[in-house]
Design a protein around this motif. Structure first.
Motif, short mmCIF file in Angstrom:
data_model
loop_
_atom_site.label_atom_id
_atom_site.label_comp_id
_atom_site.label_asym_id
_atom_site.label_seq_id
_atom_site.Cartn_x
_atom_site.Cartn_y
_atom_site.Cartn_z
N GLY A 121 -56.61 -18.61 22.24
CA GLY A 121 -55.72 -17.49 21.98
C GLY A 121 -54.79 -17.74 20.81
N GLY A 122 -55.26 -18.50 19.84
CA GLY A 122 -54.46 -18.81 18.66
C GLY A 122 -53.51 -19.97 18.83
N VAL A 123 -53.49 -20.61 20.00
CA VAL A 123 -52.56 -21.71 20.28
C VAL A 123 -53.34 -23.02 20.39
N VAL A 124 -52.90 -24.03 19.65
CA VAL A 124 -53.55 -25.33 19.69
C VAL A 124 -53.32 -25.97 21.06
N THR A 125 -54.36 -26.53 21.65
CA THR A 125 -54.26 -27.14 22.97
C THR A 125 -54.18 -28.66 22.85
N ASP A 126 -54.04 -29.32 23.99
CA ASP A 126 -54.00 -30.78 24.01
C ASP A 126 -55.34 -31.37 24.48
N ALA A 127 -56.42 -30.60 24.35
CA ALA A 127 -57.74 -31.07 24.78
C ALA A 127 -58.13 -32.33 24.01
N GLU A 128 -58.75 -33.25 24.70
CA GLU A 128 -59.18 -34.52 24.10
C GLU A 128 -60.64 -34.44 23.66
N THR A 185 -61.32 -14.28 25.75
CA THR A 185 -60.25 -14.88 24.94
C THR A 185 -60.85 -15.63 23.76
N SER A 186 -60.21 -15.49 22.61
CA SER A 186 -60.66 -16.23 21.43
C SER A 186 -60.36 -17.71 21.60
N VAL A 187 -61.39 -18.54 21.38
CA VAL A 187 -61.21 -19.99 21.46
C VAL A 187 -61.88 -20.63 20.25
N LEU A 226 -55.45 -4.86 18.32
CA LEU A 226 -56.34 -6.00 18.12
C LEU A 226 -55.62 -7.32 18.32
N MET A 227 -54.42 -7.44 17.75
CA MET A 227 -53.67 -8.70 17.86
C MET A 227 -53.28 -8.97 19.31
N ALA A 228 -52.97 -7.90 20.06
CA ALA A 228 -52.63 -8.07 21.48
C ALA A 228 -53.85 -8.57 22.25
N LEU A 229 -55.00 -7.97 22.01
CA LEU A 229 -56.23 -8.41 22.67
C LEU A 229 -56.56 -9.85 22.29
N TYR A 230 -56.38 -10.18 21.02
CA TYR A 230 -56.66 -11.53 20.52
C TYR A 230 -55.78 -12.56 21.20
N SER A 231 -54.56 -12.14 21.52
CA SER A 231 -53.60 -13.06 22.16
C SER A 231 -53.82 -13.19 23.66
N GLY A 232 -54.76 -12.43 24.19
CA GLY A 232 -55.09 -12.56 25.61
C GLY A 232 -54.51 -11.47 26.50
N VAL A 233 -53.89 -10.45 25.93
CA VAL A 233 -53.34 -9.36 26.73
C VAL A 233 -54.51 -8.52 27.28
N SER A 234 -54.46 -8.20 28.58
CA SER A 234 -55.49 -7.39 29.20
C SER A 234 -55.49 -5.98 28.60
N PRO A 235 -56.69 -5.37 28.44
CA PRO A 235 -56.74 -3.99 27.93
C PRO A 235 -55.89 -3.03 28.75
N ASN A 279 -62.00 -11.77 13.98
CA ASN A 279 -61.73 -12.09 12.58
C ASN A 279 -60.63 -11.21 12.01
N ILE A 280 -60.72 -9.90 12.30
CA ILE A 280 -59.72 -8.96 11.80
C ILE A 280 -58.35 -9.25 12.41
N ALA A 281 -58.32 -9.49 13.73
CA ALA A 281 -57.06 -9.78 14.41
C ALA A 281 -56.43 -11.05 13.87
N SER A 282 -57.25 -12.08 13.67
CA SER A 282 -56.74 -13.35 13.16
C SER A 282 -56.15 -13.18 11.77
N GLU A 283 -56.83 -12.40 10.94
CA GLU A 283 -56.34 -12.15 9.57
C GLU A 283 -55.02 -11.35 9.62
#
Length: 288
Positions: A121-128, A185-187, A226-235, A279-283
């Motif tokens: 969702g556009g946020v960097v995680t702590d995944a190893e 969700t965008s990952v 689009l940006m709301a959906l990209y961030s994980g907000v439910s439709p 892609n559009i939402a991220s831009e």
């Protein structure tokens, strides 16, 4: 075939060598014949003789590279970059099936390092970084992670694919950064391995990326949705989240579906961003 070797495909087609020892050949001509692929080698047998290419010698598959006018006359070929500076083009009778089986022979069950999700969702995680085993499926790259999780990257769902040098377990390595979706969700999944393995996997993943070009102008309201959906907000939460009327949101959804930016996944207006939409939402978010 030798012990442990198994046939993957036995077909016919055309093939030619267009680069030898790093130098382009001006007299390249197509030869017809038999194309035999096993889990260990590729054999091209025509009237001019037989050539055997061990699979470990194939360094990358560059795809549709027009080398000269002769080559341009044949569509649906793969370009094999071979150790030592040779380039061989192969055009099988069923090019899509052959290409898929070739990728499978080169990558299936191979081990890579994976970080998933590296970004969610556009946020960097702590995944190893974890070891993962590749499985090349029809239209998808699957990955079984050592921690028991399973990742599937649908080639039609790839929004972007970048290759960068990153620190992987305290070592600088080539990393493929693949944006796709997971449960709406965008990952981003990061993949790394040997130079050769990354090159072959990159050429496969870029086939999906090329299908999701942006090329569309949206209104401010459409971008906000689009940006709301990209961030994980439910439709269903979009009206309250953005302070919009339900009817207005429905109109935006209709327009985004028409533009092939979102896909309707349930009749009662549940939508999900596709690769183009992400892609559009991220831009749009980067422009804020």
């Amino acid at each position: 075939m030798s012990e442990g070797e198994r046939k993957v495909v036995d077909t016919r087609g055309k093939f030619t060598q267009v680069v030898k020892d790093g130098r382009e050949l001006n007299d390249a001509e197509w030869s017809g014949g038999r194309i035999l692929l096993s889990n260990r080698r590729l054999i091209l047998a025509g009237n001019g003789g037989k050539r055997t290419i061990p699979l470990p010698k194939i360094e990358s598959l560059e795809g549709r590279t027009d080398v000269n006018q002769l080559v341009a006359k044949v569509s649906g070929y793969v370009s094999l970059q071979i150790a030592g500076g040779d380039v061989v083009l192969v055009s099988a009778d069923d090019p899509e099936s052959f290409e898929r089986l070739l990728y499978r022979a080169l990558l299936d069950r191979k081990i890579v390092l994976a970080r998933h999700p590296a970004v969610e969702g556009g946020v960097v995680t702590d995944a190893e970084w974890e070891k993962g085993r590749l499985k090349i499926e029809e239209g998808a790259v699957a990955l079984a992670i050592a921690d028991g999780s399973f990742v599937e990257i649908d080639l039609d769902d790839i929004g972007s694919m970048e290759a960068n040098e990153r620190s992987v377990r305290d070592e600088k390595r080539r990393v493929l950064e693949v944006e796709h979706s997971e449960d709406g969700t965008s990952v981003q999944t990061y993949l790394s391995g040997s130079t050769r393995r990354c090159a072959i996997l990159e050429s496969l993943l870029r086939k999906g990326e090329s299908r999701s070009e942006i090329g569309v102008d949206l209104s401010e309201r459409q971008n906000e949705v689009l940006m709301a959906l990209y961030s994980g907000v439910s439709p269903f939460e979009i009206p309250d989240f953005l302070g919009m009327d339900v009817d207005e949101v429905e109109e935006v959804f209709d327009r985004l579906i028409e533009l092939e930016v979102v896909e309707e996944i349930r009749v009662r207006r549940e939508v999900a961003l596709n690769a183009r939409g992400r892609n559009i939402a991220s831009e749009a978010m980067n422009d804020q």
